[in-house]
Design a protein around this motif. Structure first.
Motif, PDB file in Angstrom:
ATOM      1  N   MET A   1       0.842  -1.198   0.000  1.00 61.58           N
ATOM      2  CA  MET A   1       0.000   0.000   0.000  1.00 61.58           C
ATOM      3  C   MET A   1       0.877   1.248   0.000  1.00 61.58           C
ATOM      4  O   MET A   1       1.854   1.333   0.750  1.00 61.58           O
ATOM      5  CB  MET A   1      -0.895   0.021   1.245  1.00 61.58           C
ATOM      6  CG  MET A   1      -1.987  -1.033   1.240  1.00 61.58           C
ATOM      7  SD  MET A   1      -2.970  -0.963   2.752  1.00 61.58           S
ATOM      8  CE  MET A   1      -3.683   0.675   2.636  1.00 61.58           C
ATOM      9  N   GLU A  27      -6.891   3.167  -1.007  1.00 69.82           N
ATOM     10  CA  GLU A  27      -5.731   2.307  -0.746  1.00 69.82           C
ATOM     11  C   GLU A  27      -4.570   3.080  -0.119  1.00 69.82           C
ATOM     12  O   GLU A  27      -3.646   2.482   0.438  1.00 69.82           O
ATOM     13  CB  GLU A  27      -5.234   1.666  -2.051  1.00 69.82           C
ATOM     14  CG  GLU A  27      -6.254   0.785  -2.752  1.00 69.82           C
ATOM     15  CD  GLU A  27      -7.219   1.588  -3.596  1.00 69.82           C
ATOM     16  OE1 GLU A  27      -8.226   1.015  -4.036  1.00 69.82           O
ATOM     17  OE2 GLU A  27      -6.965   2.803  -3.830  1.00 69.82           O
ATOM     18  N   GLU A  29      -2.492   4.936   2.519  1.00 71.46           N
ATOM     19  CA  GLU A  29      -2.448   4.924   3.985  1.00 71.46           C
ATOM     20  C   GLU A  29      -1.770   6.201   4.484  1.00 71.46           C
ATOM     21  O   GLU A  29      -0.607   6.462   4.180  1.00 71.46           O
ATOM     22  CB  GLU A  29      -1.676   3.705   4.490  1.00 71.46           C
ATOM     23  CG  GLU A  29      -1.631   3.612   6.010  1.00 71.46           C
ATOM     24  CD  GLU A  29      -0.824   2.425   6.518  1.00 71.46           C
ATOM     25  OE1 GLU A  29      -0.781   2.234   7.753  1.00 71.46           O
ATOM     26  OE2 GLU A  29      -0.232   1.706   5.684  1.00 71.46           O
TER      27      GLU A  29
END
Length: 254
Positions: A1, A27, A29
């Motif tokens: 990610m 997606e 982070e």
């Protein structure tokens, strides 16, 4: 990610950017947040994020200065309200930008660019000399911040709304919150009227009471009640706003 940090001295702006990014790039982070450029540089060194979203103007070390220190350690994405002189320069370089307030459609364009860069082979996606690009942008970005507030960040339930100040009819404070009233909705902020009075254009907003600011263009007229109090009538609104004696001089010309 893919990972990112957000650096902005305004918490509400960090919250809004985080929310918008989650909408257009779930997606991604967000691994950290910073309140100034110094914290941003430290977070990049510690967390090594793929992306760093930097507000251009922050107290202490600015976003420009932080970007110079970060260099190629993270892909820089500037967050700016000053598109008149910045966007053209950003378009020519490898540094991306997000306009304040971040709108999903425009943010989606930036996200697609970033995804392409992160997906490309490292040699092909390597950013050019960040220092050189920043030097080219420095003069354009160094223009003074607008003197008066251009919009208000306010909460409506669980949502954060960016409200252009010209759409606001009046502000009215109680002990904890300030009500922001527009034609269509009411929102709440924590900033008191005394602070707003210093930050808003005094030719657009008149303080008529220690707890009330009114948009001059929203004033329909002034009346008096049975107790002799002067009350401002607001266009399209049923409520009347009391005028303190010390502010009556504003209406001598009306």
């Amino acid at each position: 990610m893919p990972t990112a940090i957000i650096a902005d001295d305004e918490r509400l702006m960090r919250d809004q950017l985080r929310m918008r990014l989650n909408q257009v790039w779930p997606e991604l982070e967000i691994v950290g947040e910073a309140k100034n450029g110094e914290e941003a540089v430290d977070l990049v060194r510690e967390l090594k994020p793929d992306l760093t979203f930097l507000d251009i103007r922050m107290p202490g070390k600015t976003g420009m200065e932080a970007a110079r220190d970060i260099g190629s350690a993270s892909n820089i994405v500037f967050v700016t309200a000053y598109d008149q002189y910045a966007v053209e320069a950003f378009e020519r370089g490898a540094i991306d930008y997000v306009l304040k307030p971040p709108e999903p459609e425009r943010l989606g364009v930036t996200v697609e660019r970033l995804k392409e860069r992160l997906a490309a082979p490292k040699a092909a996606s390597a950013a050019p000399d960040v220092t050189a690009i920043l030097s080219q942008l420095a003069e354009k970005i160094a223009a003074p911040k607008p003197k008066h507030l251009q919009w208000i960040q306010a909460s409506i339930g669980s949502d954060l709304r960016m409200i252009p100040v010209e759409e606001i009819l009046f502000f009215r404070s109680d002990e904890k919150y300030t009500c922001v009233q527009t034609e269509k909705f009411e929102a709440l902020i924590r900033k008191p009227v005394r602070d707003l009075a210093d930050e808003l254009d005094p030719s657009l907003f008149w303080q008529i009471h220690r707890a009330t600011l009114v948009n001059v263009n929203a004033i329909e007229g002034v009346t008096r009640d049975l107790r002799g109090r002067h009350l401002v009538m607001v266009k399209g609104r049923p409520e009347k706003l009391e005028v303190s004696r010390s502010f009556l001089h504003l209406f001598k010309q009306m």
